[in-house]
Design a protein around this motif. Structure first.
Motif, PDB file in Angstrom:
ATOM      1  N   MET A   1      58.973  41.391  43.899  1.00 17.37           N
ATOM      2  CA  MET A   1      57.808  41.140  43.061  1.00 17.37           C
ATOM      3  C   MET A   1      56.743  42.191  43.334  1.00 17.37           C
ATOM      4  O   MET A   1      56.422  42.483  44.479  1.00 17.37           O
ATOM      5  CB  MET A   1      57.244  39.752  43.335  1.00 17.37           C
ATOM      6  N   HIS A   2      56.187  42.762  42.261  1.00 15.34           N
ATOM      7  CA  HIS A   2      55.166  43.786  42.412  1.00 15.34           C
ATOM      8  C   HIS A   2      53.850  43.182  42.898  1.00 15.34           C
ATOM      9  O   HIS A   2      53.500  42.052  42.542  1.00 15.34           O
ATOM     10  CB  HIS A   2      54.920  44.490  41.071  1.00 15.34           C
ATOM     11  N   LEU A   3      53.137  43.935  43.688  1.00 18.90           N
ATOM     12  CA  LEU A   3      51.796  43.540  44.111  1.00 18.90           C
ATOM     13  C   LEU A   3      50.810  43.792  42.977  1.00 18.90           C
ATOM     14  O   LEU A   3      51.061  44.594  42.079  1.00 18.90           O
ATOM     15  CB  LEU A   3      51.397  44.327  45.355  1.00 18.90           C
ATOM     16  N   ASP A   4      49.666  43.123  43.044  1.00 19.66           N
ATOM     17  CA  ASP A   4      48.642  43.309  42.026  1.00 19.66           C
ATOM     18  C   ASP A   4      47.936  44.645  42.237  1.00 19.66           C
ATOM     19  O   ASP A   4      47.674  45.058  43.369  1.00 19.66           O
ATOM     20  CB  ASP A   4      47.630  42.168  42.086  1.00 19.66           C
ATOM     21  N   VAL A   5      47.625  45.326  41.144  1.00 11.63           N
ATOM     22  CA  VAL A   5      47.012  46.644  41.227  1.00 11.63           C
ATOM     23  C   VAL A   5      45.666  46.603  41.943  1.00 11.63           C
ATOM     24  O   VAL A   5      45.294  47.559  42.642  1.00 11.63           O
ATOM     25  CB  VAL A   5      46.879  47.250  39.808  1.00 11.63           C
ATOM     26  N   LEU A   6      44.926  45.512  41.811  1.00 13.53           N
ATOM     27  CA  LEU A   6      43.631  45.416  42.496  1.00 13.53           C
ATOM     28  C   LEU A   6      43.808  45.312  44.009  1.00 13.53           C
ATOM     29  O   LEU A   6      43.028  45.891  44.773  1.00 13.53           O
ATOM     30  CB  LEU A   6      42.840  44.216  41.967  1.00 13.53           C
ATOM     31  N   ASP A   7      44.839  44.588  44.454  1.00 13.05           N
ATOM     32  CA  ASP A   7      45.104  44.501  45.893  1.00 13.05           C
ATOM     33  C   ASP A   7      45.511  45.860  46.448  1.00 13.05           C
ATOM     34  O   ASP A   7      45.094  46.243  47.556  1.00 13.05           O
ATOM     35  CB  ASP A   7      46.211  43.475  46.156  1.00 13.05           C
ATOM     36  N   LEU A   8      46.322  46.587  45.706  1.00 12.55           N
ATOM     37  CA  LEU A   8      46.725  47.924  46.149  1.00 12.55           C
ATOM     38  C   LEU A   8      45.533  48.863  46.200  1.00 12.55           C
ATOM     39  O   LEU A   8      45.367  49.632  47.156  1.00 12.55           O
ATOM     40  CB  LEU A   8      47.796  48.476  45.208  1.00 12.55           C
ATOM     41  N   HIS A   9      44.688  48.807  45.182  1.00 12.59           N
ATOM     42  CA  HIS A   9      43.496  49.661  45.146  1.00 12.59           C
ATOM     43  C   HIS A   9      42.571  49.341  46.315  1.00 12.59           C
ATOM     44  O   HIS A   9      42.063  50.249  47.000  1.00 12.59           O
ATOM     45  CB  HIS A   9      42.770  49.474  43.820  1.00 12.59           C
ATOM     46  N   ASN A  10      42.342  48.057  46.575  1.00 15.86           N
ATOM     47  CA  ASN A  10      41.441  47.681  47.669  1.00 15.86           C
ATOM     48  C   ASN A  10      41.986  48.116  49.022  1.00 15.86           C
ATOM     49  O   ASN A  10      41.223  48.541  49.902  1.00 15.86           O
ATOM     50  CB  ASN A  10      41.226  46.165  47.656  1.00 15.86           C
ATOM     51  N   PHE A  11      43.296  48.042  49.206  1.00 13.94           N
ATOM     52  CA  PHE A  11      43.867  48.441  50.490  1.00 13.94           C
ATOM     53  C   PHE A  11      43.694  49.933  50.726  1.00 13.94           C
ATOM     54  O   PHE A  11      43.224  50.359  51.792  1.00 13.94           O
ATOM     55  CB  PHE A  11      45.352  48.069  50.544  1.00 13.94           C
ATOM     56  N   TYR A  12      44.072  50.750  49.742  1.00 20.45           N
ATOM     57  CA  TYR A  12      44.077  52.197  49.951  1.00 20.45           C
ATOM     58  C   TYR A  12      42.684  52.827  49.913  1.00 20.45           C
ATOM     59  O   TYR A  12      42.462  53.864  50.545  1.00 20.45           O
ATOM     60  CB  TYR A  12      44.964  52.866  48.902  1.00 20.45           C
ATOM     61  N   TYR A  13      41.762  52.224  49.192  1.00 21.08           N
ATOM     62  CA  TYR A  13      40.468  52.873  49.007  1.00 21.08           C
ATOM     63  C   TYR A  13      39.304  52.166  49.692  1.00 21.08           C
ATOM     64  O   TYR A  13      38.221  52.749  49.808  1.00 21.08           O
ATOM     65  CB  TYR A  13      40.165  53.000  47.506  1.00 21.08           C
ATOM     66  N   ARG A  14      39.518  50.941  50.170  1.00 19.77           N
ATOM     67  CA  ARG A  14      38.389  50.190  50.730  1.00 19.77           C
ATOM     68  C   ARG A  14      38.614  49.673  52.139  1.00 19.77           C
ATOM     69  O   ARG A  14      37.754  48.996  52.682  1.00 19.77           O
ATOM     70  CB  ARG A  14      38.049  49.010  49.804  1.00 19.77           C
ATOM     71  N   THR A  15      39.770  49.964  52.734  1.00 20.64           N
ATOM     72  CA  THR A  15      40.015  49.550  54.117  1.00 20.64           C
ATOM     73  C   THR A  15      40.314  50.779  54.968  1.00 20.64           C
ATOM     74  O   THR A  15      40.978  51.707  54.500  1.00 20.64           O
ATOM     75  CB  THR A  15      41.196  48.562  54.214  1.00 20.64           C
ATOM     76  N   PRO A  16      39.840  50.800  56.201  1.00 19.54           N
ATOM     77  CA  PRO A  16      40.143  51.946  57.082  1.00 19.54           C
ATOM     78  C   PRO A  16      41.643  52.139  57.292  1.00 19.54           C
ATOM     79  O   PRO A  16      42.123  53.272  57.325  1.00 19.54           O
ATOM     80  CB  PRO A  16      39.430  51.577  58.391  1.00 19.54           C
TER      81      PRO A  16
END
Length: 262
Positions: A1-16
């Motif tokens: 199952m694919h992850l949600d695009v918002l979760d992917l965006h938040n991980f790569y761009y908003r977490t150290p």
């Protein structure tokens, strides 16, 4: 199952930790592909963190995002190049792509065979693709706190075998994400140390992701025996005299051929 695009965006761009992962994988991608001048580059899944270095180099750049994942505009502040697509029907012409990057597109797909078939179709002859998947033996595939903890992890042999089944030719393989997937400050600050050390010592045992470069080789078709026989026919009848045609019957000038005369 694919992850949600918002979760992917938040991980790569908003977490150290996401920024550490982005840098580590992107460095390896650029090591394999230092430039793409004048080429068409495409990404599938959530590949945009790895595509930015090619924005100014590539002749054309396309970010394909599967429907179950969702799509977001990218890049920010520039003309959008991302597009929503079906896993088994990419909106690209056959053979138009020179380089393809796949991140979070294969391991999370419910139809990996369709994804690989489309990847092979859109690549031009001699085109190359990078398949980036969680490593079965790595730490990142064992934690749900990162996108690499979801989907189907691979060993190197499993991934290369699947690529060969879809007519890809594996060329090179690397690993990345040797730092532990932990958010503590110490691990984040020493991430570069772990990456450098991991590439020297047993990368296939501890690397969080596998990166396999594969090419599309198209070979010229060989002639069948029947076609060869037609182009080079046997000359077994040469030298045998051919019968002459029977002469046509002629009537003399002024005579009649009617029975009994005219």
């Amino acid at each position: 199952m694919h992850l949600d695009v918002l979760d992917l965006h938040n991980f790569y761009y908003r977490t150290p930790l996401g920024r550490v992962a982005q840098r580590a994988v992107r460095d390896q991608v650029q090591k394999l592909w230092p430039d793409a001048k004048g080429q068409t580059v495409a990404g599938f899944g959530f590949s945009v963190p790895l595509l930015r270095p090619y924005l100014e180099q590539a002749r054309r750049l396309i970010a394909l995002m599967p429907g179950p994942q969702g799509v977001m505009p990218w890049p920010v502040g520039m003309g959008n190049v991302s597009v929503l697509c079906d896993e088994g029907a990419w909106p690209l012409s056959t053979g138009m792509v020179d380089k393809l990057v796949m991140l979070h597109g294969l391991e999370t797909s419910e139809h990996p065979s369709e994804v690989l078939s489309e990847a092979w179709r859109v690549l031009g002859p001699g085109g190359r693709a990078l398949f980036i998947v969680p490593s079965r033996s790595g730490l990142w595939a064992r934690r749900d706190g990162t996108p690499f903890g979801f989907g189907r992890p691979y060993s190197l042999n499993q991934l290369e075998t699947q690529l060969k089944r879809h007519d890809f030719t594996p060329e090179r393989a690397l690993a990345a994400l040797f730092a532990p997937p932990l958010h503590q400050r110490f691990w984040l600050k020493t991430a570069d140390f772990w990456e450098t050390g991991g590439r020297r010592f047993a990368p296939w045992l501890v690397g969080g992701v596998l990166i396999v470069e594969a090419s599309k080789q198209v070979y010229a078709p060989t002639r069948t025996g029947l076609k060869a026989a037609v182009t080079k026919p046997l000359r077994v009848l040469e030298g045998i005299p051919q019968p002459l045609p029977a002469p046509a019957s002629r009537t003399s000038h002024g005579s009649c051929s009617c029975p009994g005369g005219c």
